[in-house]
Design an enzyme around this catalytic site. Sequence first.
Site, PDB file in Angstrom:
ATOM      1  N   GLY A  91       1.962  81.547  38.311  1.00 18.52           N
ATOM      2  CA  GLY A  91       0.547  81.180  38.252  1.00 18.52           C
ATOM      3  C   GLY A  91       0.268  79.751  38.629  1.00 18.52           C
ATOM      4  N   GLY A 124      -3.675  76.400  37.687  1.00 16.30           N
ATOM      5  CA  GLY A 124      -2.557  76.291  38.607  1.00 16.30           C
ATOM      6  C   GLY A 124      -1.888  74.928  38.635  1.00 16.30           C
ATOM      7  N   ARG A 174      11.366  72.074  41.573  1.00 15.74           N
ATOM      8  CA  ARG A 174      12.467  72.584  40.747  1.00 15.74           C
ATOM      9  C   ARG A 174      13.548  73.168  41.647  1.00 15.74           C
ATOM     10  NH1 ARG A 174      10.855  76.600  36.087  1.00 15.74           N
ATOM     11  NH2 ARG A 174      10.295  77.967  37.824  1.00 15.74           N
ATOM     12  N   ASP A 252      10.147  86.583  30.422  1.00 16.73           N
ATOM     13  CA  ASP A 252       9.801  85.975  31.707  1.00 16.73           C
ATOM     14  C   ASP A 252      10.331  84.556  31.820  1.00 16.73           C
ATOM     15  OD1 ASP A 252       7.570  85.731  29.689  1.00 16.73           O
ATOM     16  OD2 ASP A 252       6.874  84.238  31.123  1.00 16.73           O
ATOM     17  N   ASN A 253      10.925  84.037  30.750  1.00 21.19           N
ATOM     18  CA  ASN A 253      11.555  82.716  30.778  1.00 21.19           C
ATOM     19  C   ASN A 253      13.079  82.803  30.742  1.00 21.19           C
ATOM     20  OD1 ASN A 253       9.013  81.560  30.731  1.00 21.19           O
ATOM     21  ND2 ASN A 253       9.005  81.264  28.524  1.00 21.19           N
TER      22      ASN A 253
END
Length: 488
Positions: A91, A124, A174, A252-253
């Site tokens: 997102g 965002g 990242r 999701d992590n």
Amino acid sequence: MKLSDVTLTHQYADLGGAFGSRTTPTPFAHPALIHVNPAVLQLLGIDASEAHNPDWAQLGCGKKLFKGSKPFAMKYTGHQFGVYNPDLGDGRALLLGGIEARGRLWELHLKGAGKTPYSRFGDGRAVLRSTIREYLAGEALTALGIRSTRALCIVGSDEPVVREEIETGAMLIRVAETHVRFGHFEYLFYTKQLEALQRLIDFVCQRFIPDTGDMGTSEQAEALLRFATRRSAELVAGWQSVGFAHGVLNTDNMSIIGDTFDYGPYGFLDDYEPAFICNHSDHTGRYAFEQQPGVVLWNLNALAHALSAFVGAETLRECLEEFQPHLINTYAALMRRKLGLTTEEENDQKLCADLLQLLADNRVDYTNFFRALAHYRGERPPSALLALLPPAGHSALRHWLEGYDRRLAHENSDFCRRNRAMRAVNPKFILRNYLAQKVIEAAETGDYRPLQTMVTLLQNPFDEHPQHEFWAAAPPESGKHMPISCSS
């Protein structure tokens, strides 16, 4: 390699539209370079001199793209605080592509890049505070020998971003070998896109489990679950050994290859407190420090369910049963090293458990105790260790040290060798939240010198750095239990 020579590939984005959406970043109007990570430059094969290249400000906010880059917002879902959420995805971040260096492929991911099709009601953006915290955390865990994503650079701006208060926007690039999460598999399973799920299983296996190349999907899926189970067990064992709490262990992590992923309201233990909760939104303690092994296993069960289209229930159970023994063995080995023990004996687990109970009962600083223990040579009174405990705990410490002395005598432990070995695994410097906050507050005024100091210390946490004793001290009471939110 010069920065201008960096050319990205895009294997994940080429998997197809089921996996996400091509998305253009929304750059800052006035980007400003804050920091470039020289260690990650080296990792990626980029010349150290390129740290001063003015193009970083443009590349680090999406105003300019690396050659070959095709920004891609990844779609996934996941269980958040135990509840399935179908409306997840990148997102506020975009997969820029991959770069090959020294035989490995590293993916670059731009966080804070603006709205994507999966932003829902979000803006965002990332803020300077959260970006600095992620930047520091990746370096801290990597130097401690724990797998982690890292960051290449931070770019700031004067763009206002509303969180609990108005802050300024920032982005980071990242770096990870993959950004595939447990939630990617859940998404394709729950939406019944089984052909795409097969492709994803094959994609991950081809990259990370090379001996599965000729297997069918069922065998690949089983191998993938065993791989993820072992990697995740090793990861959480590492966290528990250094006193790291992730804070938001949603599926999701969770990285499919066992990297520490998606830093938010994390925290290193100050006092040894098994029930430590670092996320002020975690009202039930689901993600408390002592709960992490169980939560990671819960998440692996969710991953197993997503693979159940191809693997039978009994085989899935057999795969998951590998988690606990591997976790216990890995953690035990790590704690023996922290205690300076080179052999394994039957009562080692009790010796370690008794020490941890002692530290918990007396609210002793976890990191500083083990660092001080490295310098212990059987002296009486053990003044340096006693100074870390309240007087009420002194008798219990003396009793524990008597057992420790006997254990060291069993293996003819030599102090000089033990001291060197223990200092190499028990850090002097960790990323304490109150120190991170000081770095953030300085950066918000435009002073990035504390950030540079902290990066240097975290990348070399076992060295003495006598000029930086302040950064190794236990925090004042006001610096403990700082409220850290998911917006971090």
